[in-house]
Motif scaffolding. Structure first.
Motif, mmCIF file in Angstrom:
data_model
loop_
_atom_site.group_PDB
_atom_site.id
_atom_site.type_symbol
_atom_site.label_atom_id
_atom_site.label_comp_id
_atom_site.label_asym_id
_atom_site.label_seq_id
_atom_site.Cartn_x
_atom_site.Cartn_y
_atom_site.Cartn_z
ATOM 1 N N GLN A 1 0.835 -1.198 0.000
ATOM 2 C CA GLN A 1 0.000 0.000 0.000
ATOM 3 C C GLN A 1 0.878 1.260 0.000
ATOM 4 O O GLN A 1 0.635 2.190 -0.770
ATOM 5 N N LEU A 2 1.898 1.269 0.827
ATOM 6 C CA LEU A 2 2.798 2.423 0.895
ATOM 7 C C LEU A 2 3.569 2.600 -0.410
ATOM 8 O O LEU A 2 3.794 3.725 -0.863
ATOM 9 N N ARG A 3 3.982 1.497 -1.023
ATOM 10 C CA ARG A 3 4.673 1.566 -2.317
ATOM 11 C C ARG A 3 3.762 2.195 -3.370
ATOM 12 O O ARG A 3 4.192 3.048 -4.144
ATOM 13 N N ASN A 4 2.518 1.763 -3.382
ATOM 14 C CA ASN A 4 1.567 2.297 -4.362
ATOM 15 C C ASN A 4 1.329 3.791 -4.128
ATOM 16 O O ASN A 4 1.250 4.563 -5.085
ATOM 17 N N GLN A 5 1.225 4.187 -2.878
ATOM 18 C CA GLN A 5 1.039 5.601 -2.569
ATOM 19 C C GLN A 5 2.260 6.417 -3.007
ATOM 20 O O GLN A 5 2.127 7.527 -3.533
ATOM 21 N N ALA A 6 3.438 5.876 -2.787
ATOM 22 C CA ALA A 6 4.667 6.564 -3.177
ATOM 23 C C ALA A 6 4.741 6.711 -4.695
ATOM 24 O O ALA A 6 5.111 7.770 -5.206
ATOM 25 N N LYS A 7 4.382 5.647 -5.420
ATOM 26 C CA LYS A 7 4.389 5.714 -6.882
ATOM 27 C C LYS A 7 3.413 6.770 -7.376
ATOM 28 O O LYS A 7 3.713 7.542 -8.291
ATOM 29 N N GLU A 8 2.243 6.812 -6.772
ATOM 30 C CA GLU A 8 1.228 7.786 -7.160
ATOM 31 C C GLU A 8 1.722 9.211 -6.879
ATOM 32 O O GLU A 8 1.570 10.108 -7.711
ATOM 33 N N ALA A 9 2.333 9.401 -5.725
ATOM 34 C CA ALA A 9 2.851 10.721 -5.365
ATOM 35 C C ALA A 9 3.963 11.140 -6.325
ATOM 36 O O ALA A 9 4.044 12.314 -6.727
ATOM 37 N N MET A 10 4.821 10.213 -6.698
ATOM 38 C CA MET A 10 5.898 10.524 -7.641
ATOM 39 C C MET A 10 5.314 10.914 -9.001
ATOM 40 O O MET A 10 5.790 11.849 -9.643
ATOM 41 N N GLY A 11 4.303 10.200 -9.431
ATOM 42 C CA GLY A 11 3.660 10.522 -10.707
ATOM 43 C C GLY A 11 3.060 11.916 -10.684
ATOM 44 O O GLY A 11 3.214 12.689 -11.637
ATOM 45 N N LYS A 12 2.395 12.256 -9.595
ATOM 46 C CA LYS A 12 1.805 13.589 -9.477
ATOM 47 C C LYS A 12 2.890 14.656 -9.456
ATOM 48 O O LYS A 12 2.748 15.713 -10.069
ATOM 49 N N ALA A 13 3.974 14.396 -8.738
ATOM 50 C CA ALA A 13 5.080 15.364 -8.665
ATOM 51 C C ALA A 13 5.701 15.575 -10.039
ATOM 52 O O ALA A 13 6.007 16.712 -10.422
ATOM 53 N N LYS A 14 5.876 14.497 -10.795
ATOM 54 C CA LYS A 14 6.443 14.619 -12.144
ATOM 55 C C LYS A 14 5.506 15.415 -13.043
ATOM 56 O O LYS A 14 5.950 16.269 -13.813
ATOM 57 N N ASP A 15 4.209 15.144 -12.948
ATOM 58 C CA ASP A 15 3.235 15.874 -13.763
ATOM 59 C C ASP A 15 3.258 17.358 -13.422
ATOM 60 O O ASP A 15 3.227 18.215 -14.310
#
Length: 61
Positions: A13-27
């Motif tokens: 769950q934490l990995r998925n949240q981190a991936k999502e946060a990274m995607g948003k930051a990149k966008d």
């Protein structure tokens, strides 16, 4: 469900949240960069127009 399974689920769950946060930051970073390039282009265009206007006024004076 054992404790080990709970830890694995939480880690996933934490990995998925981190991936999502990274995607948003990149966008967001990409959008900011795009806006910066656009702004720079507009400023350069405005500066060229001002120079052209001054040159036109000098010729007509």
């Amino acid at each position: 469900m054992g404790m080990q399974d709970q830890f694995k689920d939480k880690a996933e769950q934490l990995r998925n949240q981190a991936k999502e946060a990274m995607g948003k930051a990149k966008d967001e970073a990409s959008e900011r960069a795009s806006q910066g390039r656009e702004r720079s282009g507009n400023e350069a265009r405005d500066a060229r127009q001002q120079v052209q206007d001054r040159a036109d006024r000098a010729r007509n004076a």
